[in-house]
Design an enzyme around this catalytic site. Structure first.
Site, short mmCIF file in Angstrom:
data_model
loop_
_atom_site.label_atom_id
_atom_site.label_comp_id
_atom_site.label_asym_id
_atom_site.label_seq_id
_atom_site.Cartn_x
_atom_site.Cartn_y
_atom_site.Cartn_z
N ARG A 262 0.83 -1.20 0.00
CA ARG A 262 0.00 0.00 0.00
C ARG A 262 0.87 1.25 0.00
NH1 ARG A 262 -4.91 -1.73 4.20
NH2 ARG A 262 -5.29 -3.76 3.22
N ARG A 277 1.63 1.17 10.30
CA ARG A 277 1.23 1.52 8.94
C ARG A 277 2.43 1.40 8.01
NH1 ARG A 277 -3.49 3.95 7.75
NH2 ARG A 277 -3.75 4.52 9.94
N GLU A 349 -6.83 -0.93 15.37
CA GLU A 349 -7.41 -1.90 14.44
C GLU A 349 -6.42 -3.00 14.08
OE1 GLU A 349 -8.53 -2.31 9.75
OE2 GLU A 349 -8.43 -0.30 10.60
N SER A 352 -10.58 -6.06 10.02
CA SER A 352 -11.78 -5.39 9.54
C SER A 352 -12.58 -6.40 8.73
CB SER A 352 -11.42 -4.17 8.68
OG SER A 352 -12.56 -3.41 8.36
N ARG A 391 0.57 -6.53 12.69
CA ARG A 391 -0.04 -5.91 13.86
C ARG A 391 -0.22 -6.92 14.99
NH1 ARG A 391 -4.17 -1.06 11.95
NH2 ARG A 391 -2.70 -0.08 10.50
#
Length: 425
Positions: A262, A277, A349, A352, A391
């Site tokens: 990403r 991130r 988070e 999801s 994560r």
């Protein structure tokens, strides 16, 4: 992708759904384009019908030797040919314009999704586990990893720039252990089929799951015009594209452990420290493809599968129902799992899980046929992290850290670590 028929039938409800997404009304513009498209198609069909009828008369006039009628009819057929071509061009233009407008609009929130502009509007559903009470000041995962000599941000930055990391030794093995544990859980206990998908896909695949055209700046593209996947949701969901599946094949449940790439163009300045991130990270993804009648229950099931990962790891978490303004582009209902991060004294988070309804299926023409029925219906697609391994790694490091900087390995991961119980320097 939205069904223009539903927009025509209930424009007010459509605009209300967009308003929950923070968008201006669009129905009148969409309906106008659709009306122009259908009018052009009608002109095209009428001209085609008339031309066919005149063509038969031309044959009769020629057979009878009526030159005047023959020439008059041929002139009229030529005129109709021009009308036919112009109407066809107009129909294609309005169809393409309408499709572009529809493709740029997000899915509508389903009933029961809370209204809100951003994460402040999300609603907590439940919590599991209590955050650990440390008798020392807990470190963050960066200090822990660098203290162990097994997490190298500087070396990775020299190779690739910011938002990359090189894991080494036991810490690299711990990340691999997390992935293996999750895959084993989802395949052996949760009924998902493990898939090893391509990491590069074409435009059509990115369009199918909703990354294109809106989010091109958040993606990485190769020089031969393929895209690096931002999540395994893209190749897994697209395995159902351009096909009509038997109802007996549903639900299709797939899982994969892949790298994710990403550009994070829309998150400059956020979470610049550590592994929260990254431009490249690993994730175990779950995808379910099912019938419209079963998708709501499938979302609850999928969320439970992700929760089970965190429960077995002993990581405190909470489940949040996302508000209309915080959901992803393709989702109509989303649960976020947020894991406790001691150094930040907050939940972040880690998974999801979303029900996209038929939104993605329409974009990729993925359908199914009920037994005994001729007309195929669009499938419903769901996706969820089960969970992000990077994560999960930092959550394990921080929640299982010891005063001396070592990290206790959770019981469930020890078989994957060759029996190692503690990671030390």
């Amino acid at each position: 992708m939205h069904d223009i028929k539903l927009v025509r039938d209930n424009p007010e409800a459509f605009d209300q759904g967009l308003a929950l997404r923070g968008l201006e009304p669009q129905s009148s513009q969409l309906i106008a384009l659709d009306t122009q498209r259908r009018e052009a198609l009608t002109r095209q069909q009428e001209a085609e019908t008339e031309r066919n009828a005149l063509s038969k008369q031309i044959g009769k006039a020629k057979a009878s030797g009526d030159e005047d009628a023959f020439n008059r009819l041929r002139t009229e057929v030529d005129r109709l040919k021009t009308v036919l071509e112009e109407a066809g061009q107009q129909a294609r233009h309005f169809d393409e314009t309408l499709s572009q407008h529809l493709a740029a609009l997000p899915n509508l929130p389903e009933e029961g999704v809370p209204a809100g502009e951003d994460e402040a509007g999300n609603v907590e559903q439940r919590r599991w586990g209590d955050p650990r009470a440390f008798d020392f000041e807990p470190k963050d995962h960066v200090d822990l990893g660098e203290g162990l000599g097994q997490m190298d941000f500087e070396g990775a930055a020299a190779l690739s720039g910011a938002r990359f990391v090189a894991l080494k030794g036991p810490l690299a093995r711990l990340e691999r252990a997390l992935a293996q544990f999750m895959l084993d859980l989802h395949t052996s206990e949760h009924g998902y089929l493990e898939v090893s998908p391509p990491y590069m896909v074409r435009d059509e695949a990115m369009f199918g799951t909703g990354q294109l055209p809106k989010f091109a700046d958040d993606l990485f593209r190769t020089t031969d015009h393929r895209w690096l996947i931002p999540t395994a949701e893209v190749p897994l969901t697209n395995l159902a594209r351009e096909a009509i599946h038997p109802e007996s094949a549903l639900p299709m449940r797939m899982t994969a452990h892949t790298p994710c790439f990403r550009a994070e163009a829309g998150s400059a300045g956020r979470d610049t420290r550590g592994m929260i991130r990254m431009h490249q990270f690993h994730k175990v993804e779950m995808v379910a493809i099912t019938s419209p009648d079963e998708s709501a229950a499938e979302l609850e099931r999928m969320t439970g599968c992700a929760e089970k990962v965190l429960q077995l790891l002993g990581l405190p978490y909470r489940v949040m129902l996302l508000c209309s303004g915080d959901m992803g582009f393709s989702a109509k209902r989303t649960y976020d799992l947020e894991v406790w991060v001691p150094s930040q004294k907050s939940y972040r988070e880690i998974s999801s899980c979303s029900n996209c309804g038929d939104f993605q299926a329409r974009r990729m023409n993925a359908r199914f046929r009920k037994e005994g029925e001729k007309r195929p219906l669009f499938l419903h697609t769901l996706n969820g992290s089960g969970v992000a391994t990077g994560r999960a790694l930092l959550a394990v490091m921080e929640n299982y850290q010891n005063a001396d900087g070592s990290i206790t390995v959770p019981d469930v991961l020890r078989p994957y670590m060759g029996g190692v119980e503690v990671l030390g320097a």
